[in-house]
Motif scaffolding. Structure first.
Motif, PDB file in Angstrom:
ATOM      1  N   LEU A   1     -11.171 -28.341  11.093  1.00  0.00           N
ATOM      2  CA  LEU A   1     -12.731 -28.173  10.136  1.00  0.00           C
ATOM      3  C   LEU A   1     -13.478 -26.866  10.417  1.00  0.00           C
ATOM      4  O   LEU A   1     -13.679 -26.856  10.159  1.00  0.00           O
ATOM      5  CB  LEU A   1     -13.455 -29.368  11.142  1.00  0.00           C
TER       6      LEU A   1
ATOM      7  N   SER B   1     -15.081 -25.171   7.809  1.00  0.00           N
ATOM      8  CA  SER B   1     -16.381 -24.930   7.540  1.00  0.00           C
ATOM      9  C   SER B   1     -16.995 -23.732   7.409  1.00  0.00           C
ATOM     10  O   SER B   1     -18.291 -23.489   7.379  1.00  0.00           O
ATOM     11  CB  SER B   1     -16.936 -25.397   8.758  1.00  0.00           C
TER      12      SER B   1
ATOM     13  N   HIS C   1     -21.354 -26.774   4.139  1.00  0.00           N
ATOM     14  CA  HIS C   1     -21.772 -27.291   5.435  1.00  0.00           C
ATOM     15  C   HIS C   1     -20.839 -28.317   5.176  1.00  0.00           C
ATOM     16  O   HIS C   1     -19.961 -29.237   4.489  1.00  0.00           O
ATOM     17  CB  HIS C   1     -23.268 -28.058   4.667  1.00  0.00           C
ATOM     18  N   LEU C   2     -20.296 -28.918   6.964  1.00  0.00           N
ATOM     19  CA  LEU C   2     -19.515 -29.863   7.007  1.00  0.00           C
ATOM     20  C   LEU C   2     -20.154 -31.162   8.027  1.00  0.00           C
ATOM     21  O   LEU C   2     -20.502 -30.279   9.072  1.00  0.00           O
ATOM     22  CB  LEU C   2     -18.128 -29.411   7.496  1.00  0.00           C
ATOM     23  N   TYR C   3     -20.384 -32.576   7.629  1.00  0.00           N
ATOM     24  CA  TYR C   3     -20.567 -32.937   8.144  1.00  0.00           C
ATOM     25  C   TYR C   3     -18.894 -34.311   8.464  1.00  0.00           C
ATOM     26  O   TYR C   3     -18.240 -34.714   7.719  1.00  0.00           O
ATOM     27  CB  TYR C   3     -21.213 -34.059   7.989  1.00  0.00           C
ATOM     28  N   TRP C   4     -18.619 -34.550   9.860  1.00  0.00           N
ATOM     29  CA  TRP C   4     -17.429 -35.522   9.946  1.00  0.00           C
ATOM     30  C   TRP C   4     -18.379 -36.538  10.063  1.00  0.00           C
ATOM     31  O   TRP C   4     -18.568 -36.844  11.498  1.00  0.00           O
ATOM     32  CB  TRP C   4     -16.489 -34.909  11.063  1.00  0.00           C
TER      33      TRP C   4
ATOM     34  N   LYS D   1     -19.903 -25.021  13.104  1.00  0.00           N
ATOM     35  CA  LYS D   1     -20.372 -24.656  11.271  1.00  0.00           C
ATOM     36  C   LYS D   1     -20.394 -26.025  10.887  1.00  0.00           C
ATOM     37  O   LYS D   1     -20.610 -25.831  10.183  1.00  0.00           O
ATOM     38  CB  LYS D   1     -19.647 -23.902  11.146  1.00  0.00           C
ATOM     39  N   TRP D   2     -19.652 -27.377  12.053  1.00  0.00           N
ATOM     40  CA  TRP D   2     -19.873 -28.708  11.530  1.00  0.00           C
ATOM     41  C   TRP D   2     -20.520 -29.564  12.884  1.00  0.00           C
ATOM     42  O   TRP D   2     -20.575 -29.018  13.625  1.00  0.00           O
ATOM     43  CB  TRP D   2     -18.034 -28.466  10.816  1.00  0.00           C
ATOM     44  N   LYS D   3     -20.867 -30.927  12.145  1.00  0.00           N
ATOM     45  CA  LYS D   3     -21.282 -31.485  13.065  1.00  0.00           C
ATOM     46  C   LYS D   3     -20.440 -33.309  12.971  1.00  0.00           C
ATOM     47  O   LYS D   3     -19.928 -33.684  12.280  1.00  0.00           O
ATOM     48  CB  LYS D   3     -22.500 -31.695  12.899  1.00  0.00           C
TER      49      LYS D   3
ATOM     50  N   THR E   1     -24.488 -25.541   9.478  1.00  0.00           N
ATOM     51  CA  THR E   1     -24.344 -23.073   9.156  1.00  0.00           C
ATOM     52  C   THR E   1     -25.003 -22.822   9.348  1.00  0.00           C
ATOM     53  O   THR E   1     -25.119 -21.571   9.708  1.00  0.00           O
ATOM     54  CB  THR E   1     -23.131 -22.934   7.942  1.00  0.00           C
TER      55      THR E   1
END
Length: 130
Positions: A12, A16, A20-23, A72-74, A129
């Motif tokens: 990730l 990222s 835009h990245l969400y886990w 840069k990810w959550k 981000t």
């Protein structure tokens, strides 16, 4: 599972940089056998072993992602959104799982509404981000 989580975090971190990245974390599975109706003489309850296993996984995910606040990810805890406990399996006329690990139609509706609310909250927050 600790190593798999660490590998996923590394991945990730890498991807990222370009999105835009969400886990979205896992949810506990019912892990009950609906064909054995006698198992439900005390009511429709989630499998306690499954609840414990997924809780341990969730705690490890939270632990390993806690220091990623500036990433840069959550990580988003689906367990926190759904609040799955022993009584989650049946609410009113809705059996929320259709088998051991798949939501029923009314279960999907419940999850969809809960996620919709969470997504609204994400819209008002800075993206990872930013």
């Amino acid at each position: 599972h600790k190593n798999n989580i660490a590998l996923t975090i590394t991945y990730l971190d890498k991807i990222s940089n370009s999105t835009h990245l969400y886990w979205l974390g896992p949810f506990a599975e019912a892990r009950v056998d609906f064909s054995r109706i006698s198992d439900f003489k005390d009511g429709y309850k989630m499998n306690s072993v499954s609840l414990a296993a997924f809780d341990a996984l969730e705690q490890e995910l939270k632990f390993q992602t806690a220091n990623k606040k500036n990433s840069k990810w959550k990580y988003i805890s689906l367990a926190d959104i759904l609040n799955i406990d022993n009584s989650f399996l049946r609410v009113g006329d809705c059996l929320r799982f259709r088998d051991t690990d798949h939501f029923s139609t009314c279960g999907e509706e419940f999850v969809g509404l809960a996620l919709k609310e969470q997504l609204k909250n994400l819209d008002s927050q800075p993206t990872p981000t930013d």
